[in-house]
Scaffold this motif. Sequence first.
Motif, PDB file in Angstrom:
ATOM      1  N   ALA A 197      -6.605  -7.147  -6.775  1.00 46.40           N
ATOM      2  CA  ALA A 197      -5.431  -6.901  -5.772  1.00 46.40           C
ATOM      3  C   ALA A 197      -5.253  -7.155  -4.307  1.00 46.40           C
ATOM      4  N   PRO A 198      -3.715  -6.882  -3.795  1.00 49.85           N
ATOM      5  CA  PRO A 198      -4.212  -7.345  -2.134  1.00 49.85           C
ATOM      6  C   PRO A 198      -4.744  -7.028  -1.779  1.00 49.85           C
ATOM      7  N   ASP A 199      -5.472  -7.075  -0.072  1.00 52.36           N
ATOM      8  CA  ASP A 199      -5.656  -6.310   0.438  1.00 52.36           C
ATOM      9  C   ASP A 199      -4.850  -4.990   1.891  1.00 52.36           C
ATOM     10  N   MET A 200      -3.358  -5.960   1.474  1.00 56.20           N
ATOM     11  CA  MET A 200      -2.306  -5.097   1.698  1.00 56.20           C
ATOM     12  C   MET A 200      -0.867  -5.269   1.163  1.00 56.20           C
ATOM     13  N   ILE A 201      -0.083  -4.240   0.804  1.00 55.93           N
ATOM     14  CA  ILE A 201       0.846  -4.263   0.336  1.00 55.93           C
ATOM     15  C   ILE A 201       1.863  -3.674   1.856  1.00 55.93           C
ATOM     16  N   ILE A 202       2.778  -3.863   1.861  1.00 57.37           N
ATOM     17  CA  ILE A 202       4.095  -4.053   3.142  1.00 57.37           C
ATOM     18  C   ILE A 202       5.245  -3.406   2.761  1.00 57.37           C
ATOM     19  N   LEU A 203       5.779  -2.695   2.629  1.00 61.88           N
ATOM     20  CA  LEU A 203       6.913  -1.921   1.939  1.00 61.88           C
ATOM     21  C   LEU A 203       7.957  -1.483   2.523  1.00 61.88           C
ATOM     22  N   PRO A 204       9.352  -1.348   2.190  1.00 61.73           N
ATOM     23  CA  PRO A 204       9.808  -0.557   2.868  1.00 61.73           C
ATOM     24  C   PRO A 204      10.094   0.733   1.694  1.00 61.73           C
ATOM     25  N   VAL A 205      10.304   1.684   3.257  1.00 68.51           N
ATOM     26  CA  VAL A 205      11.143   3.113   3.094  1.00 68.51           C
ATOM     27  C   VAL A 205      12.752   3.701   2.800  1.00 68.51           C
ATOM     28  N   GLY A 206      13.084   3.967   2.306  1.00 66.13           N
ATOM     29  CA  GLY A 206      14.304   4.690   2.032  1.00 66.13           C
ATOM     30  C   GLY A 206      14.168   6.386   1.733  1.00 66.13           C
ATOM     31  N   GLY A 207      14.387   6.423   0.184  1.00 65.46           N
ATOM     32  CA  GLY A 207      14.441   7.492  -0.503  1.00 65.46           C
ATOM     33  C   GLY A 207      12.816   7.718  -0.570  1.00 65.46           C
ATOM     34  N   GLY A 208      11.874   7.127  -0.898  1.00 64.22           N
ATOM     35  CA  GLY A 208      10.777   6.592  -1.471  1.00 64.22           C
ATOM     36  C   GLY A 208       9.571   7.183  -2.441  1.00 64.22           C
ATOM     37  N   GLY A 209      11.407   6.196  -3.479  1.00 65.54           N
ATOM     38  CA  GLY A 209      11.065   6.035  -5.369  1.00 65.54           C
ATOM     39  C   GLY A 209       9.664   5.007  -4.951  1.00 65.54           C
ATOM     40  N   LEU A 210      10.035   3.884  -4.654  1.00 65.12           N
ATOM     41  CA  LEU A 210       8.946   2.670  -4.575  1.00 65.12           C
ATOM     42  C   LEU A 210       7.766   3.447  -3.867  1.00 65.12           C
ATOM     43  N   SER A 211       7.871   3.493  -3.236  1.00 66.70           N
ATOM     44  CA  SER A 211       6.573   3.935  -2.136  1.00 66.70           C
ATOM     45  C   SER A 211       6.164   4.734  -2.893  1.00 66.70           C
ATOM     46  N   ALA A 212       7.191   6.457  -3.597  1.00 68.89           N
ATOM     47  CA  ALA A 212       5.894   6.398  -4.230  1.00 68.89           C
ATOM     48  C   ALA A 212       4.758   6.322  -6.110  1.00 68.89           C
ATOM     49  N   GLY A 213       5.858   5.702  -6.072  1.00 68.84           N
ATOM     50  CA  GLY A 213       5.587   5.064  -6.871  1.00 68.84           C
ATOM     51  C   GLY A 213       4.522   3.972  -7.132  1.00 68.84           C
ATOM     52  N   LEU A 214       4.274   2.921  -6.507  1.00 73.97           N
ATOM     53  CA  LEU A 214       3.578   1.779  -5.870  1.00 73.97           C
ATOM     54  C   LEU A 214       2.165   2.887  -5.496  1.00 73.97           C
ATOM     55  N   LEU A 215       2.271   3.933  -4.892  1.00 78.66           N
ATOM     56  CA  LEU A 215       0.627   4.578  -4.520  1.00 78.66           C
ATOM     57  C   LEU A 215       0.546   4.802  -5.534  1.00 78.66           C
ATOM     58  N   GLN A 216       1.182   5.400  -6.226  1.00 77.21           N
ATOM     59  CA  GLN A 216       1.057   6.294  -7.056  1.00 77.21           C
ATOM     60  C   GLN A 216      -0.272   5.449  -8.214  1.00 77.21           C
ATOM     61  N   LEU A 217       0.515   4.031  -7.877  1.00 71.72           N
ATOM     62  CA  LEU A 217      -0.291   2.789  -9.662  1.00 71.72           C
ATOM     63  C   LEU A 217      -1.110   3.134  -8.777  1.00 71.72           C
ATOM     64  N   PHE A 218      -1.498   2.350  -7.361  1.00 72.20           N
ATOM     65  CA  PHE A 218      -1.886   2.011  -6.389  1.00 72.20           C
ATOM     66  C   PHE A 218      -3.587   2.299  -6.826  1.00 72.20           C
ATOM     67  N   ARG A 219      -3.358   3.779  -6.153  1.00 75.09           N
ATOM     68  CA  ARG A 219      -4.786   4.844  -6.340  1.00 75.09           C
ATOM     69  C   ARG A 219      -4.986   4.756  -7.728  1.00 75.09           C
ATOM     70  N   GLU A 220      -4.814   4.420  -8.568  1.00 75.40           N
ATOM     71  CA  GLU A 220      -5.750   4.579 -10.056  1.00 75.40           C
ATOM     72  C   GLU A 220      -6.074   2.956 -10.369  1.00 75.40           C
ATOM     73  N   ILE A 221      -5.484   1.879  -9.808  1.00 74.06           N
ATOM     74  CA  ILE A 221      -5.622   0.527 -10.290  1.00 74.06           C
ATOM     75  C   ILE A 221      -6.324   0.361  -8.868  1.00 74.06           C
ATOM     76  N   ALA A 222      -5.995   0.272  -7.881  1.00 72.97           N
ATOM     77  CA  ALA A 222      -7.111  -0.251  -6.599  1.00 72.97           C
ATOM     78  C   ALA A 222      -6.713   0.097  -5.801  1.00 72.97           C
ATOM     79  N   PRO A 223      -7.771   1.144  -5.450  1.00 76.39           N
ATOM     80  CA  PRO A 223      -7.192   2.036  -4.294  1.00 76.39           C
ATOM     81  C   PRO A 223      -7.965   2.082  -2.704  1.00 76.39           C
TER      82      PRO A 223
END
Length: 419
Positions: free
Chosen positions: A177-203
Amino acid sequence: MGSFVEQVKQAKDNLAPVLPATPLQRNVHLSQQYGAEIYLKREDLTPVRSYKLRGAFNFISKALAAHMGKTKPHFVCASAGNHAQGFAFSCAHFGVHGTIFMPVTTPRQKIDKTKIFGGEFVEVKLTGDIFDQCYAAAQQFCAEQGAHLVPPFDHADIVEGQATIGLEIMEQLEDNAPDMIILPVGGGGLSAGLLQLFREIAPDTEFVFVEPAGAPSLKRSLETQTQLKLDKIDNFVDGAAVAQIGELNFDILKDVPSEHVHLVPENRLCATISSLLNIEGLVLEPAGALSIDMLEDLPAERIAGKNIVCIVSGGNFDFERLPEVKEKAMSYRGLKKYFILRLPQRPGALKDFLNMLGPDDDIARFEYLKKSARNFGTVLLGIETNDPANFQALFDKMAAAGFSYQDITENDLLSSLIV
């Protein structure tokens, strides 16, 4: 219904025939510059040059599965950019009909690209001057025709689709798992998806969210703990300029500390876009460069030696915007300024001013604003140079000669009216 990770894996499998994993590239230049292992997740290399294909494809795929054996639904979206292209591509792939509502002000290039991706399966309707009017027309069409609206970000199926990026990252890093992910935010679909995923697989993976300074919908919502709608936004970073974060997405992101959301000034972003084009040969839209630009704000000790993934969200750059990007980039670097000069109305005054210019100073704009003045002429001046220090030398000479001037480079209201 399975866990979120299982749902994302299913979405990834569904995407596989049309979207092989986008490259995760270690960038040598950025890694050396910041003393870390910087990887770029190249979503600008999808068939539609943005990650938006993932969410739209997953939504339509699941909707069709739910209508198995029935008449295929008619799909609708409202978008002026990347979501429309992902939607059109998906409609053509599944052989279903879709209607795309786009504002009348949408650039012809984006309209044409959307039609190419959708072909005979999509119809583009130009409606309204702004997105809100366009979206209202799409909703009315759905109500009247019984069509399915495919939202750009605020839906569980969209969030699942965007989260497939995270599974690809883990596979490409061989489950380290990467130490850090930097990502852009617009409506939040990408942010919500990646955060929810990594909370389970690489918190333990740290997230850094980036918004354009002119559209801080997530940051302001986190500060107030409400799904805040901004009264006004700057649309320059059009791929991330959203007035209100998605309701579902905010519910997922609401526990993120507001200080983990960073704001990037548009002028500095333009300098980054320009550098990436000149040094790396990367053609990125403003939203696509947000995560890379953010590296500049992170303390060296915080990122030293770490594995960092920057999500490059899109590369749909309209080259007609290049002069504007160059202008903003030069302004940020201090290499171009605009000012109002009161030029004495006497023989030789202009020559005196020209003699003050240094060998590397160039007049990019010269326009009399008030031509009938008796004693002084008001002149709009644009000066370009190759070193910010040259401006102070010029201003010192002007002051010594008694020339009156006003620097309007940072005056957004005034410069927008006359520059």
